[in-house]
Scaffold this motif. Structure first.
Motif, PDB file in Angstrom:
ATOM      1  N   LYS A 117       0.700  -1.294   0.060  1.00  0.00           N
ATOM      2  CA  LYS A 117       0.117  -0.122   0.105  1.00  0.00           C
ATOM      3  C   LYS A 117       0.902   1.003  -0.118  1.00  0.00           C
ATOM      4  O   LYS A 117       0.293   2.360  -0.491  1.00  0.00           O
ATOM      5  CB  LYS A 117      -0.839  -0.047   1.222  1.00  0.00           C
ATOM      6  CG  LYS A 117      -1.906  -1.243   1.357  1.00  0.00           C
ATOM      7  CD  LYS A 117      -2.906  -1.251   2.516  1.00  0.00           C
ATOM      8  CE  LYS A 117      -3.993  -2.203   2.287  1.00  0.00           C
ATOM      9  NZ  LYS A 117      -4.765  -2.203   3.694  1.00  0.00           N
ATOM     10  N   LYS A 160     -10.089  11.869  -5.667  1.00  0.00           N
ATOM     11  CA  LYS A 160     -11.360  11.305  -6.549  1.00  0.00           C
ATOM     12  C   LYS A 160     -11.993  12.198  -7.718  1.00  0.00           C
ATOM     13  O   LYS A 160     -12.144  11.645  -8.628  1.00  0.00           O
ATOM     14  CB  LYS A 160     -12.200  10.455  -5.739  1.00  0.00           C
ATOM     15  CG  LYS A 160     -12.887  11.568  -4.671  1.00  0.00           C
ATOM     16  CD  LYS A 160     -13.973  10.683  -3.596  1.00  0.00           C
ATOM     17  CE  LYS A 160     -14.646  11.687  -2.552  1.00  0.00           C
ATOM     18  NZ  LYS A 160     -15.511  11.111  -1.692  1.00  0.00           N
ATOM     19  N   LYS A 216     -20.154   9.779  -0.352  1.00  0.00           N
ATOM     20  CA  LYS A 216     -20.107   9.076   0.956  1.00  0.00           C
ATOM     21  C   LYS A 216     -18.654   8.505   1.166  1.00  0.00           C
ATOM     22  O   LYS A 216     -18.536   7.901   2.066  1.00  0.00           O
ATOM     23  CB  LYS A 216     -21.168   7.971   0.918  1.00  0.00           C
ATOM     24  CG  LYS A 216     -22.701   8.519   0.640  1.00  0.00           C
ATOM     25  CD  LYS A 216     -23.135   9.574   1.773  1.00  0.00           C
ATOM     26  CE  LYS A 216     -24.554   9.991   1.460  1.00  0.00           C
ATOM     27  NZ  LYS A 216     -25.021  10.790   2.234  1.00  0.00           N
ATOM     28  N   MET A 217     -17.845   8.513   0.049  1.00  0.00           N
ATOM     29  CA  MET A 217     -16.515   7.757   0.346  1.00  0.00           C
ATOM     30  C   MET A 217     -15.447   8.755   0.742  1.00  0.00           C
ATOM     31  O   MET A 217     -15.258   9.911   0.333  1.00  0.00           O
ATOM     32  CB  MET A 217     -16.205   7.065  -0.803  1.00  0.00           C
ATOM     33  CG  MET A 217     -16.918   6.125  -1.223  1.00  0.00           C
ATOM     34  SD  MET A 217     -16.231   5.245  -2.846  1.00  0.00           S
ATOM     35  CE  MET A 217     -17.574   4.056  -3.184  1.00  0.00           C
ATOM     36  N   SER A 218     -14.460   8.212   1.590  1.00  0.00           N
ATOM     37  CA  SER A 218     -13.201   8.766   1.860  1.00  0.00           C
ATOM     38  C   SER A 218     -12.269   8.487   0.799  1.00  0.00           C
ATOM     39  O   SER A 218     -12.516   7.764  -0.008  1.00  0.00           O
ATOM     40  CB  SER A 218     -12.460   8.399   3.054  1.00  0.00           C
ATOM     41  OG  SER A 218     -12.083   7.080   2.908  1.00  0.00           O
ATOM     42  N   GLN A 219     -11.208   9.280   0.642  1.00  0.00           N
ATOM     43  CA  GLN A 219     -10.084   9.013  -0.400  1.00  0.00           C
ATOM     44  C   GLN A 219      -9.535   7.630  -0.417  1.00  0.00           C
ATOM     45  O   GLN A 219      -9.434   7.074  -1.312  1.00  0.00           O
ATOM     46  CB  GLN A 219      -9.043  10.050  -0.218  1.00  0.00           C
ATOM     47  CG  GLN A 219      -8.016  10.312  -1.263  1.00  0.00           C
ATOM     48  CD  GLN A 219      -8.689  10.520  -2.740  1.00  0.00           C
ATOM     49  OE1 GLN A 219      -9.819  11.241  -2.880  1.00  0.00           O
ATOM     50  NE2 GLN A 219      -8.187   9.802  -3.722  1.00  0.00           N
ATOM     51  N   GLU A 220      -9.301   7.291   0.878  1.00  0.00           N
ATOM     52  CA  GLU A 220      -8.743   5.863   0.871  1.00  0.00           C
ATOM     53  C   GLU A 220      -9.850   4.873   0.522  1.00  0.00           C
ATOM     54  O   GLU A 220      -9.260   3.757  -0.239  1.00  0.00           O
ATOM     55  CB  GLU A 220      -8.079   5.687   2.243  1.00  0.00           C
ATOM     56  CG  GLU A 220      -7.267   4.434   2.494  1.00  0.00           C
ATOM     57  CD  GLU A 220      -6.096   4.364   1.701  1.00  0.00           C
ATOM     58  OE1 GLU A 220      -5.842   3.332   1.053  1.00  0.00           O
ATOM     59  OE2 GLU A 220      -5.576   5.362   1.483  1.00  0.00           O
ATOM     60  N   GLN A 221     -10.874   4.907   0.833  1.00  0.00           N
ATOM     61  CA  GLN A 221     -11.934   4.047   0.395  1.00  0.00           C
ATOM     62  C   GLN A 221     -12.033   4.036  -1.077  1.00  0.00           C
ATOM     63  O   GLN A 221     -12.110   2.928  -1.775  1.00  0.00           O
ATOM     64  CB  GLN A 221     -13.142   4.374   1.029  1.00  0.00           C
ATOM     65  CG  GLN A 221     -13.467   3.964   2.571  1.00  0.00           C
ATOM     66  CD  GLN A 221     -14.584   4.559   3.062  1.00  0.00           C
ATOM     67  OE1 GLN A 221     -15.289   5.675   2.739  1.00  0.00           O
ATOM     68  NE2 GLN A 221     -15.194   3.958   4.223  1.00  0.00           N
ATOM     69  N   PHE A 222     -11.828   5.086  -1.614  1.00  0.00           N
ATOM     70  CA  PHE A 222     -12.050   5.303  -3.192  1.00  0.00           C
ATOM     71  C   PHE A 222     -10.666   4.436  -3.869  1.00  0.00           C
ATOM     72  O   PHE A 222     -11.267   3.398  -4.925  1.00  0.00           O
ATOM     73  CB  PHE A 222     -11.875   6.943  -3.272  1.00  0.00           C
ATOM     74  CG  PHE A 222     -11.804   6.739  -5.124  1.00  0.00           C
ATOM     75  CD1 PHE A 222     -13.094   6.724  -5.879  1.00  0.00           C
ATOM     76  CD2 PHE A 222     -10.719   7.194  -5.660  1.00  0.00           C
ATOM     77  CE1 PHE A 222     -12.891   7.060  -7.220  1.00  0.00           C
ATOM     78  CE2 PHE A 222     -10.653   7.622  -7.006  1.00  0.00           C
ATOM     79  CZ  PHE A 222     -11.807   7.162  -7.846  1.00  0.00           C
ATOM     80  N   ARG A 223      -9.652   4.822  -3.477  1.00  0.00           N
ATOM     81  CA  ARG A 223      -8.541   4.096  -3.934  1.00  0.00           C
ATOM     82  C   ARG A 223      -8.802   2.291  -3.619  1.00  0.00           C
ATOM     83  O   ARG A 223      -8.333   1.774  -4.746  1.00  0.00           O
ATOM     84  CB  ARG A 223      -7.136   4.505  -3.272  1.00  0.00           C
ATOM     85  CG  ARG A 223      -5.946   3.928  -3.984  1.00  0.00           C
ATOM     86  CD  ARG A 223      -4.780   4.448  -3.437  1.00  0.00           C
ATOM     87  NE  ARG A 223      -3.415   3.815  -3.761  1.00  0.00           N
ATOM     88  CZ  ARG A 223      -3.003   2.774  -3.410  1.00  0.00           C
ATOM     89  NH1 ARG A 223      -3.454   2.172  -2.295  1.00  0.00           N
ATOM     90  NH2 ARG A 223      -1.773   2.326  -4.261  1.00  0.00           N
ATOM     91  N   LEU A 224      -9.154   2.002  -2.566  1.00  0.00           N
ATOM     92  CA  LEU A 224      -9.258   0.506  -2.345  1.00  0.00           C
ATOM     93  C   LEU A 224     -10.593   0.110  -3.274  1.00  0.00           C
ATOM     94  O   LEU A 224     -10.067  -0.930  -3.842  1.00  0.00           O
ATOM     95  CB  LEU A 224      -9.678   0.384  -0.815  1.00  0.00           C
ATOM     96  CG  LEU A 224     -10.047  -0.914  -0.452  1.00  0.00           C
ATOM     97  CD1 LEU A 224      -8.796  -1.893  -0.552  1.00  0.00           C
ATOM     98  CD2 LEU A 224     -10.792  -1.316   0.921  1.00  0.00           C
ATOM     99  N   ILE A 225     -11.255   0.684  -3.434  1.00  0.00           N
ATOM    100  CA  ILE A 225     -12.488   0.264  -4.222  1.00  0.00           C
ATOM    101  C   ILE A 225     -12.052   0.287  -5.872  1.00  0.00           C
ATOM    102  O   ILE A 225     -12.442  -0.845  -6.430  1.00  0.00           O
ATOM    103  CB  ILE A 225     -13.788   1.311  -4.255  1.00  0.00           C
ATOM    104  CG1 ILE A 225     -14.623   0.815  -3.039  1.00  0.00           C
ATOM    105  CG2 ILE A 225     -14.904   1.001  -5.504  1.00  0.00           C
ATOM    106  CD1 ILE A 225     -15.901   1.745  -2.752  1.00  0.00           C
TER     107      ILE A 225
END
Length: 241
Positions: A117, A160, A216-225
């Motif tokens: 990561k 994002k 509704k998403m954070s930046q880290e959640q976006f990258r993970l998705i």
């Protein structure tokens, strides 16, 4: 066959557009496999190019504040040049073989960035050009290059909004270029042109829903998705080819 299952086709197209918006790299990576259930591969290439033109114009309208002009030039110019080459070569290359190669490539890269990561690809002109060349070739030959462009932009760790807007502008140039080549290749079937206005509505609805989810998403959640979707695309490319 398509006329019988048109409602199902439209529903799946909306889902593809939502996933493409949330993932940030366009709907074609999901739309191409969906359309393959209903149409022959060359017709899929033609209708995907037209659908994606509408889809990217919609994304630019929704996310226009996030454009990165430098990346658009560095990644976009080689992508536009090589998508024309890929579209020309699509007449002569077996897409099944290339789909396997693409699937393996996406699985390896997405797993690498999921495991390591903290690894960061340097935001250099060379890396951007490489991503543009590979995504352009893939888009021209297979009908989808967004996952390769997505893995490049994800590695650069763009926010994002910038990710989606920049990807959409690059994709718009790619789609316009390949649409011209596909037309001369004979991939644009007149009996399927009635789908164009339907898919324009699909692109607007799917992008709007996708944006609501992104808010509704954070930046880290976006990258993970993004990375998980690319991993899934790689697996599906191999299993359902």
């Amino acid at each position: 066959m398509l006329s019988r299952y048109l409602p199902i086709f439209i529903l799946l197209s909306i889902v593809a557009e939502i996933f493409g918006t949330v993932g940030g790299f366009g709907s074609s990576v999901f739309f191409v496999p969906v359309a393959n259930f209903f149409l022959d591969f060359k017709s899929v290439l033609g209708i995907t190019a037209l659908f994606h033109l509408a889809s990217n114009i919609t994304k630019i309208a929704f996310f226009k504040k996030g454009l990165d002009k430098k990346v658009i030039l560095q990644l976009g110019v080689p992508a536009v040049i090589f998508v024309m080459l890929g579209a020309f070569l699509s007449k002569y290359i077996d897409p099944k073989f290339l789909t396997y190669i693409l699937g393996i490539f996406l699985i390896v890269l997405s797993l690498f960035f999921l495991i390591f990561k903290k690894f960061v690809v340097q935001a250099t002109t060379r890396n951007a050009i490489t991503g543009g060349v590979l995504s352009g070739l893939s888009a021209g030959i297979l009908g989808t290059g967004g996952a390769i462009r997505g893995i490049t932009l994800a590695a650069f760790k763009m926010n994002k909004e910038k990710f989606i807007a920049t990807s959409a502008v690059i994709d718009l140039g790619v789609d316009f270029s390949r649409t011209v080549v596909y037309y001369f290749n004979g991939y644009m079937r007149k009996d399927l042109l009635y789908l164009v206005p339907i898919l324009i509505v699909v692109s607007i609805v799917g992008t709007w829903i996708g944006k609501l989810i992104l808010n509704k998403m954070s930046q880290e959640q976006f990258r993970l998705i993004v990375l998980l979707l690319i991993l899934g695309i790689g697996v599906m490319s191999i299993l359902f080819n």
